[in-house]
Design a protein around this motif. Sequence first.
Motif, mmCIF file in Angstrom:
data_model
loop_
_atom_site.group_PDB
_atom_site.id
_atom_site.type_symbol
_atom_site.label_atom_id
_atom_site.label_comp_id
_atom_site.label_asym_id
_atom_site.label_seq_id
_atom_site.Cartn_x
_atom_site.Cartn_y
_atom_site.Cartn_z
ATOM 1 N N GLU A 59 0.850 -1.181 0.000
ATOM 2 C CA GLU A 59 0.000 0.000 0.000
ATOM 3 C C GLU A 59 0.885 1.230 0.000
ATOM 4 O O GLU A 59 1.908 1.263 0.692
ATOM 5 N N SER A 60 0.494 2.240 -0.763
ATOM 6 C CA SER A 60 1.193 3.527 -0.728
ATOM 7 C C SER A 60 0.176 4.652 -0.631
ATOM 8 O O SER A 60 -0.897 4.588 -1.209
ATOM 9 N N VAL A 61 0.545 5.652 0.150
ATOM 10 C CA VAL A 61 -0.253 6.870 0.285
ATOM 11 C C VAL A 61 0.702 8.031 0.089
ATOM 12 O O VAL A 61 1.677 8.144 0.837
ATOM 13 N N PRO A 62 0.521 8.875 -0.928
ATOM 14 C CA PRO A 62 -0.488 8.806 -1.976
ATOM 15 C C PRO A 62 -0.211 7.664 -2.948
ATOM 16 O O PRO A 62 0.741 6.898 -2.761
ATOM 17 N N GLU A 84 4.484 12.574 -5.447
ATOM 18 C CA GLU A 84 4.795 13.037 -4.096
ATOM 19 C C GLU A 84 5.555 11.940 -3.364
ATOM 20 O O GLU A 84 5.574 10.791 -3.790
ATOM 21 N N ASN A 85 6.145 12.276 -2.222
ATOM 22 C CA ASN A 85 6.867 11.286 -1.423
ATOM 23 C C ASN A 85 5.864 10.386 -0.714
ATOM 24 O O ASN A 85 5.113 10.845 0.133
ATOM 25 N N PRO A 86 5.850 9.090 -1.035
ATOM 26 C CA PRO A 86 4.848 8.204 -0.446
ATOM 27 C C PRO A 86 5.298 7.544 0.856
ATOM 28 O O PRO A 86 6.482 7.339 1.092
ATOM 29 N N ILE A 124 10.585 10.634 -3.520
ATOM 30 C CA ILE A 124 10.544 10.597 -4.977
ATOM 31 C C ILE A 124 9.886 11.891 -5.395
ATOM 32 O O ILE A 124 8.966 12.358 -4.757
ATOM 33 N N GLY A 125 10.353 12.481 -6.403
ATOM 34 C CA GLY A 125 9.770 13.743 -6.833
ATOM 35 C C GLY A 125 8.920 13.555 -8.065
ATOM 36 O O GLY A 125 8.618 12.431 -8.472
ATOM 37 N N GLU A 126 8.541 14.633 -8.663
ATOM 38 C CA GLU A 126 7.751 14.617 -9.891
ATOM 39 C C GLU A 126 8.394 13.692 -10.918
ATOM 40 O O GLU A 126 9.525 13.906 -11.349
ATOM 41 N N SER A 127 7.666 12.639 -11.280
ATOM 42 C CA SER A 127 8.108 11.676 -12.301
ATOM 43 C C SER A 127 9.471 11.059 -12.013
ATOM 44 O O SER A 127 10.170 10.637 -12.915
ATOM 45 N N LYS A 128 9.885 11.011 -10.750
ATOM 46 C CA LYS A 128 11.133 10.374 -10.382
ATOM 47 C C LYS A 128 10.809 9.014 -9.782
ATOM 48 O O LYS A 128 9.820 8.857 -9.090
ATOM 49 N N ALA A 129 11.655 8.068 -10.032
ATOM 50 C CA ALA A 129 11.440 6.732 -9.511
ATOM 51 C C ALA A 129 12.516 6.398 -8.485
ATOM 52 O O ALA A 129 13.615 6.953 -8.526
#
Length: 138
Positions: A59-62, A84-86, A124-129
């Motif tokens: 599970e991840s939020v967001p 966003e940072n989950p 993790i940032g915008e579109s970063k994995a």
Amino acid sequence: MPVVNELIKKETDGSLSFGNYELSVKSKVVDFEYEGDLYKVKTYKDITKLERNGVFVYESVPGTAVNRFSFTEKGVQFVVEGTENPQITVGLEADAEYKVLIDGVVVGMIQTNLGGKLVFSTEIGESKAASVEIVRVE
């Protein structure tokens, strides 16, 4: 890494990919068969959740997109992406200690609770994995 438009799929290397954090409405796939087990995924911008045979797995939020999710003899590994940072929760063996590595760097030793849940956050940032590996400590 792209979001998983199918919500869940088996990759050519045998791993699973699931989740779509770009969705504004909750979406799910039920009874996705993978290696003899049935998986259920629920995902959208606020949460991504995976179950195997009715038992909690991830599970991840967001919400996130998870690529190349695979079980190893001692844990799990996957690549997670989002905007966003989950906070991530993974279902593992109960009352065991695990080493968590993010992008190859050890970020801590975490003890699972009696339900086997291990909780951690990653940046993790915008579109970063981020590449995540969780290994049981013997």
